[in-house]
Design an enzyme around this catalytic site. Sequence first.
Site, PDB file in Angstrom:
ATOM      1  N   LYS A 104       0.696  -1.179   0.198  1.00 31.87           N
ATOM      2  CA  LYS A 104       0.008   0.054   0.060  1.00 31.87           C
ATOM      3  C   LYS A 104       0.801   1.334   0.198  1.00 31.87           C
ATOM      4  O   LYS A 104       0.448   2.217  -0.656  1.00 31.87           O
ATOM      5  CB  LYS A 104      -0.968   0.019   1.083  1.00 31.87           C
ATOM      6  CG  LYS A 104      -1.676  -1.206   1.391  1.00 31.87           C
ATOM      7  CD  LYS A 104      -3.145  -1.022   0.746  1.00 31.87           C
ATOM      8  CE  LYS A 104      -3.903  -2.167   0.964  1.00 31.87           C
ATOM      9  NZ  LYS A 104      -3.813  -3.666   1.176  1.00 31.87           N
TER      10      LYS A 104
HETATM   11  C1  LIG Z   1      -4.546  -4.731   0.518  1.00 28.69           C
HETATM   12  C2  LIG Z   1      -3.776  -6.002   0.488  1.00 28.69           C
HETATM   13  C3  LIG Z   1      -4.175  -6.879  -0.327  1.00 28.69           C
HETATM   14  C4  LIG Z   1      -5.185  -6.916  -1.069  1.00 28.69           C
HETATM   15  O1  LIG Z   1      -4.934  -5.786  -2.055  1.00 28.69           O
HETATM   16  P1  LIG Z   1      -6.302  -5.448  -2.809  1.00 28.69           P
HETATM   17  O2  LIG Z   1      -5.778  -4.142  -3.901  1.00 28.69           O
HETATM   18  O3  LIG Z   1      -7.358  -4.810  -1.728  1.00 28.69           O
HETATM   19  O4  LIG Z   1      -6.937  -6.428  -3.736  1.00 28.69           O
HETATM   20  C5  LIG Z   1      -3.186  -8.040  -0.428  1.00 28.69           C
HETATM   21  N1  LIG Z   1      -2.112  -8.295   0.433  1.00 28.69           N
HETATM   22  C6  LIG Z   1      -1.833  -7.338   1.471  1.00 28.69           C
HETATM   23  C7  LIG Z   1      -0.539  -7.364   2.281  1.00 28.69           C
HETATM   24  C8  LIG Z   1      -2.613  -6.062   1.553  1.00 28.69           C
HETATM   25  O5  LIG Z   1      -2.278  -5.269   2.270  1.00 28.69           O
END
Ligand SMILES: *Cc1c(COP(=O)(O)O)cnc(C)c1O
Length: 469
Positions: free
Chosen positions: A112
């Site tokens: 993120k």
């Molecule tokens: C947010 C997240 C996901 C999922 O990502 P999306 O964009 O919501 O599909 C997968 N793994 C981790 C570690 C995340 O923080």
Amino acid sequence: MRYVSTRGDAPALDFRGATLAGLASDGGLYLPETWPTLSAQEIAGLAGLSYVDTAVAVMAPFVAGSLTRDELKALCEAAYGRFSHAAIVPLVQVDHDQWLMELFHGPTLAFKDVALQLLGQLFQKFLTGTDTRLTIIGATSGDTGSAAIDAVAGRDGIDIFMLHPEGRVSDVQRRQMTTVIAPNVHNIAIRGDFDTAQGLVKAMFNNPAFSSRFTLSAVNSINWARLMAQVVYYFYAAVRLGGPERAVAFSVPTGNFGDVFAGYVAAKMGLPIAKLVVATNVNDILARALSTGDYSSREVIATPTPSMDIQVSSNFERLLFDLGGRDGRALAAQMKDFERSRAMRLTNAQSQGASGLFFSERVDVDEMALAMRWASEHSGEVIDPHTAIGLAAARRQAVDGVPMVTLATAHPAKFRDAVERATGLRPSLPGRIGDLFDRAERFDTVDATFDAVSEYVAARDPCVRSAWT
Ligand SMILES: *Cc1c(COP(=O)(O)O)cnc(C)c1O
């Protein structure tokens, strides 16, 4: 570049407007009016570029009219200057044709950061010199919260309210949010699950009596700018593994469908992608939707992969809109139906449009643990549970001669109890958060009702306070 809403009833905005708004006023999500494309020659030309220069080349068409190339480059340099790996998103080989792309070298150790560090810079850039004060309200299944808070903590003109489901995020995840003690950071533990928290955020945005008191913005992956930032690493990886001559496959641990939708955008822009593997845990609404056309929401089951414990994937709406001929009115009816009954069927156009590119896999807890052990025994890589879901799916979907890249979405230290259970190895916290468990926490626990949460926000937001006094 202009941005249109998936529900066809909100004004088109430029990049700046779409970034600051997050959600469209008709409840839809913004998408570029058309997909910009890069020719094979232009993609080949990315091969030698740094991550920042790749980012500028890929994102420039999306920000046209709101930022110059030089401004975009300066923002990318600031955003990615805080990553602890010189390659920003390094590739690691784990088998003959299997790779991991490590997206977790940012400040909060999950992918993120790649998008939110840039979003923090964009907010600052767009607010400077205006008297707008931005109120960010978001819901997090764990990683968005800390990444968003890190990206805006202490920034002028921004307040952030972050809702997390009480007891459903890991200790490391919670502490990464609640130990940021800044006057503009407000952490709220909601007595409910992630979908409930996300529903409350949507309800606040969609309630004019509430939302008109603020300039609200979203940092969840409903914000287009986040997806845009994630498109970059598909290009970055592909050109390093033989693209555009060779098509590359990606396996994406999926929750809100943001990360994998960014892969779809890369394909739309002309990047040859052999397949996009949508890897889910047992909360498999996406796997069911893509394999049978049945998009129906069930109870959320808590798993060791909390960031994927989701039964309503906001960004799936973007895919349905694009595949369904971009008919906002029809999609609005389809989504309203879903919001009422928690179930809908994909149209033929939507199912068929998805079928050539998307392949879904549901991975249960045992197979996740097996993938963690496999990675550690066969390549010495210690991976986190989310990445393990992606890797298990990638190994099922392997095609001879096609490089397969699993997106490694979190640092193993973020989920070290689960890693230790599966592999016997306990990853240590990287230096930048080594003292996390010694820091003081600050958060409030609030009932999962619209009134409780909206009153909490209104009582603490400086915009409202100054309007009252
Ligand atoms: C947010 C997240 C996901 C999922 O990502 P999306 O964009 O919501 O599909 C997968 N793994 C981790 C570690 C995340 O923080």
